[in-house]
Design a protein around this motif. Structure first.
Motif, mmCIF file in Angstrom:
data_model
loop_
_atom_site.group_PDB
_atom_site.id
_atom_site.type_symbol
_atom_site.label_atom_id
_atom_site.label_comp_id
_atom_site.label_asym_id
_atom_site.label_seq_id
_atom_site.Cartn_x
_atom_site.Cartn_y
_atom_site.Cartn_z
ATOM 1 N N ARG A 156 1.188 20.263 -24.193
ATOM 2 C CA ARG A 156 2.229 21.255 -24.124
ATOM 3 C C ARG A 156 1.926 22.340 -24.095
ATOM 4 O O ARG A 156 2.407 23.371 -23.556
ATOM 5 C CB ARG A 156 2.836 20.902 -25.841
ATOM 6 N N ARG A 157 0.534 22.752 -24.690
ATOM 7 C CA ARG A 157 -0.039 24.276 -24.503
ATOM 8 C C ARG A 157 -0.487 24.612 -23.188
ATOM 9 O O ARG A 157 -0.511 25.581 -22.779
ATOM 10 C CB ARG A 157 -1.168 24.274 -25.580
ATOM 11 N N HIS A 158 -0.623 23.439 -22.302
ATOM 12 C CA HIS A 158 -1.116 23.768 -20.983
ATOM 13 C C HIS A 158 0.075 24.148 -19.818
ATOM 14 O O HIS A 158 -0.392 24.454 -18.782
ATOM 15 C CB HIS A 158 -2.059 22.781 -20.442
ATOM 16 N N ALA A 208 0.243 25.808 -15.191
ATOM 17 C CA ALA A 208 1.052 26.550 -14.685
ATOM 18 C C ALA A 208 1.100 26.616 -12.969
ATOM 19 O O ALA A 208 2.352 26.359 -12.475
ATOM 20 C CB ALA A 208 1.240 27.935 -15.201
ATOM 21 N N ASP A 209 0.187 26.721 -12.544
ATOM 22 C CA ASP A 209 -0.018 26.761 -11.171
ATOM 23 C C ASP A 209 0.492 25.579 -10.596
ATOM 24 O O ASP A 209 1.205 25.340 -9.511
ATOM 25 C CB ASP A 209 -1.361 27.362 -10.790
ATOM 26 N N PRO A 216 0.816 -1.205 -0.067
ATOM 27 C CA PRO A 216 -0.078 0.010 -0.059
ATOM 28 C C PRO A 216 0.824 1.365 -0.008
ATOM 29 O O PRO A 216 0.324 2.292 -0.453
ATOM 30 C CB PRO A 216 -0.652 0.030 1.317
ATOM 31 N N GLU A 217 1.879 1.172 0.487
ATOM 32 C CA GLU A 217 2.847 2.348 0.625
ATOM 33 C C GLU A 217 3.365 2.833 -0.642
ATOM 34 O O GLU A 217 3.728 4.015 -0.878
ATOM 35 C CB GLU A 217 4.050 2.346 1.553
ATOM 36 N N LYS A 218 3.233 1.875 -1.863
ATOM 37 C CA LYS A 218 3.662 2.176 -3.098
ATOM 38 C C LYS A 218 2.506 2.634 -3.989
ATOM 39 O O LYS A 218 2.620 2.610 -5.292
ATOM 40 C CB LYS A 218 4.587 1.171 -3.442
ATOM 41 N N GLY A 219 1.438 2.446 -3.418
ATOM 42 C CA GLY A 219 0.288 2.918 -4.202
ATOM 43 C C GLY A 219 0.079 4.392 -4.690
ATOM 44 O O GLY A 219 0.734 5.544 -4.330
ATOM 45 N N ILE A 220 -0.414 4.455 -5.988
ATOM 46 C CA ILE A 220 -0.753 5.577 -6.767
ATOM 47 C C ILE A 220 -2.094 5.914 -7.222
ATOM 48 O O ILE A 220 -2.904 4.940 -7.222
ATOM 49 C CB ILE A 220 0.374 5.658 -7.897
ATOM 50 N N PHE A 221 -2.567 7.250 -7.307
ATOM 51 C CA PHE A 221 -3.864 7.133 -8.062
ATOM 52 C C PHE A 221 -3.598 8.509 -9.077
ATOM 53 O O PHE A 221 -2.581 9.212 -8.736
ATOM 54 C CB PHE A 221 -4.858 7.591 -6.790
ATOM 55 N N ILE A 222 -4.598 8.552 -9.790
ATOM 56 C CA ILE A 222 -4.317 9.914 -10.804
ATOM 57 C C ILE A 222 -5.512 10.712 -10.620
ATOM 58 O O ILE A 222 -6.696 10.478 -10.730
ATOM 59 C CB ILE A 222 -4.392 9.088 -12.345
ATOM 60 N N ALA A 223 -5.029 12.161 -10.392
ATOM 61 C CA ALA A 223 -5.855 12.960 -10.369
ATOM 62 C C ALA A 223 -6.164 13.966 -11.724
ATOM 63 O O ALA A 223 -5.033 14.297 -12.364
ATOM 64 C CB ALA A 223 -5.697 14.046 -9.253
ATOM 65 N N GLU A 224 -7.345 14.212 -12.098
ATOM 66 C CA GLU A 224 -7.561 14.885 -13.521
ATOM 67 C C GLU A 224 -8.151 16.146 -13.341
ATOM 68 O O GLU A 224 -9.149 16.395 -12.642
ATOM 69 C CB GLU A 224 -8.356 13.836 -14.433
ATOM 70 N N SER A 225 -7.562 16.971 -14.107
ATOM 71 C CA SER A 225 -7.906 18.552 -14.218
ATOM 72 C C SER A 225 -7.484 19.230 -13.348
ATOM 73 O O SER A 225 -7.248 19.038 -12.139
ATOM 74 C CB SER A 225 -9.643 18.690 -14.075
ATOM 75 N N PRO A 226 -6.980 20.633 -13.754
ATOM 76 C CA PRO A 226 -6.398 21.512 -12.665
ATOM 77 C C PRO A 226 -7.182 21.689 -11.380
ATOM 78 O O PRO A 226 -6.647 21.750 -10.413
ATOM 79 C CB PRO A 226 -6.444 22.986 -13.533
ATOM 80 N N SER A 280 3.931 22.112 -7.125
ATOM 81 C CA SER A 280 4.197 20.640 -7.137
ATOM 82 C C SER A 280 5.743 20.458 -7.077
ATOM 83 O O SER A 280 6.146 19.227 -6.841
ATOM 84 C CB SER A 280 3.888 19.824 -8.387
ATOM 85 N N GLY A 281 6.650 21.370 -7.131
ATOM 86 C CA GLY A 281 8.110 21.296 -7.067
ATOM 87 C C GLY A 281 8.828 20.695 -7.830
ATOM 88 O O GLY A 281 8.206 20.524 -9.178
ATOM 89 N N ASP A 282 9.939 19.656 -7.638
ATOM 90 C CA ASP A 282 10.968 19.318 -8.850
ATOM 91 C C ASP A 282 10.553 17.897 -9.186
ATOM 92 O O ASP A 282 11.028 17.109 -8.918
ATOM 93 C CB ASP A 282 12.305 19.077 -8.001
ATOM 94 N N ILE A 283 9.202 17.867 -9.530
ATOM 95 C CA ILE A 283 8.699 16.462 -10.260
ATOM 96 C C ILE A 283 8.644 16.475 -11.688
ATOM 97 O O ILE A 283 8.643 17.597 -12.218
ATOM 98 C CB ILE A 283 7.467 16.216 -9.656
ATOM 99 N N PRO A 284 9.012 15.333 -12.295
ATOM 100 C CA PRO A 284 8.580 15.118 -13.612
ATOM 101 C C PRO A 284 7.756 15.637 -14.473
ATOM 102 O O PRO A 284 6.371 15.454 -13.928
ATOM 103 C CB PRO A 284 8.927 13.605 -14.026
#
Length: 276
Positions: free
Chosen positions: A70-72, A78-79, A40-50, A84-88
């Motif tokens: 790219r255009r966003h 941008a915000d 569970p500590e490695k679990g991920i979820f996806i959030a969609e839309s700003p 979010s800091g230094d994430i890919p």
């Protein structure tokens, strides 16, 4: 100047292939693989839309990577990128990203976030007066809509049986407009009658000869209520109905006997809220 420097140092990664390392979490991994029940500590979820992503960030959820058109990058994302800091930040054209994810991105932004560790039922119910219990509710849209109603209409916590849909499913998160991040929730793997040991009187939302109306004045006098909603098709199990302190129906007209579980939950939450 500091903000400009931060933007210049953003790790923007242009996607040229759907097999590029790092983007698999947005496309090829299933919801079950993202959830990772084994670790569970490695679990991920996806959030969609700003808007939804910002609600998650405001609630303290940890971002891991961003996928956006790219255009966003200098627009809707941008915000989020700045917060979010230094994430890919993976980027590409609209069609390429749609072929990766299997759908057009809502306002062009997805964010992979760390799934929180499961919380104990007792913890989230300790100070609660109104909780919702979702027993076998499996539709992602219904889960999202119920959480949105719960947040808006004064529900303190949501419990889900393990046969219910995951609230952090991508579609459930989007339909809830981020409300899944606002209402404490937990998985319930113990019998529903254990709620009585925490001081809750149980309300089974169901039809039946002994069902009382949702506006029965006795319900307003209860300090702690657990409102139990059943699966979309069959509703609540007979045993659950028999063991409940109250069996409650919503008064209806024109021969209609029931509502969709998401609609019924909104009506029940409003009527049974703590009156202030």
């Amino acid at each position: 100047m500091a903000n400009e420097s931060k933007k210049k140092n953003m790790p923007i990664i242009e996607i040229s292939s759907l097999t590029q390392q790092g983007v698999e979490i947005f496309g090829t991994l299933t919801e079950a693989q993202l959830r990772n029940r084994i670790e569970p500590e490695k679990g991920i979820f996806i959030a969609e839309s700003p808007k939804v992503i910002n609600v998650a960030l405001d609630a303290g959820y940890e971002p891991l990577s961003i996928l956006c058109e790219r255009r966003h990058i200098a627009g809707d994302a941008a915000d989020i990128i700045q917060r979010s800091g230094d994430i890919p930040v993976y980027t590409g054209g609209r069609d390429l990203l749609a072929s990766l994810t299997g759908y057009k991105l809502t306002r062009g932004v997805l964010c992979a976030m760390r799934r929180p560790m499961p919380r104990p039922v007792e913890e989230i119910c300790r100070d609660a007066h109104r909780i919702a219990v979702l027993d076998g509710v499996v539709d992602t849209t219904n889960i999202g809509a119920i959480f949105r109603s719960a947040a808006a209409l004064g529900i303190d916590a949501v419990l889900l049986t393990t046969s219910s849909c995951d609230p952090l499913n991508r579609r459930a998160v989007r339909v809830s407009m981020g409300s899944v991040f606002l209402v404490p929730w937990a998985w319930m793997d113990t019998p529903l009658n254990t709620l009585s040991s925490m001081g809750f009187r149980t309300v089974a939302m169901a039809l039946g000869e002994n069902a009382v109306s949702l506006d029965d004045p006795r319900l307003e006098t209860e300090q702690k209520l657990a409102i139990i909603m059943g699966t979309e098709g069959d509703g609540l199990a007979k045993e659950t109905i028999q063991e409940a302190d109250y069996v409650v129906r919503i008064p209806m007209f024109h021969g209609v006997d029931s509502l969709n579980v998401a609609a019924a939950s909104a009506v029940a939450f409003w009527q049974l809220r703590v009156k202030k």
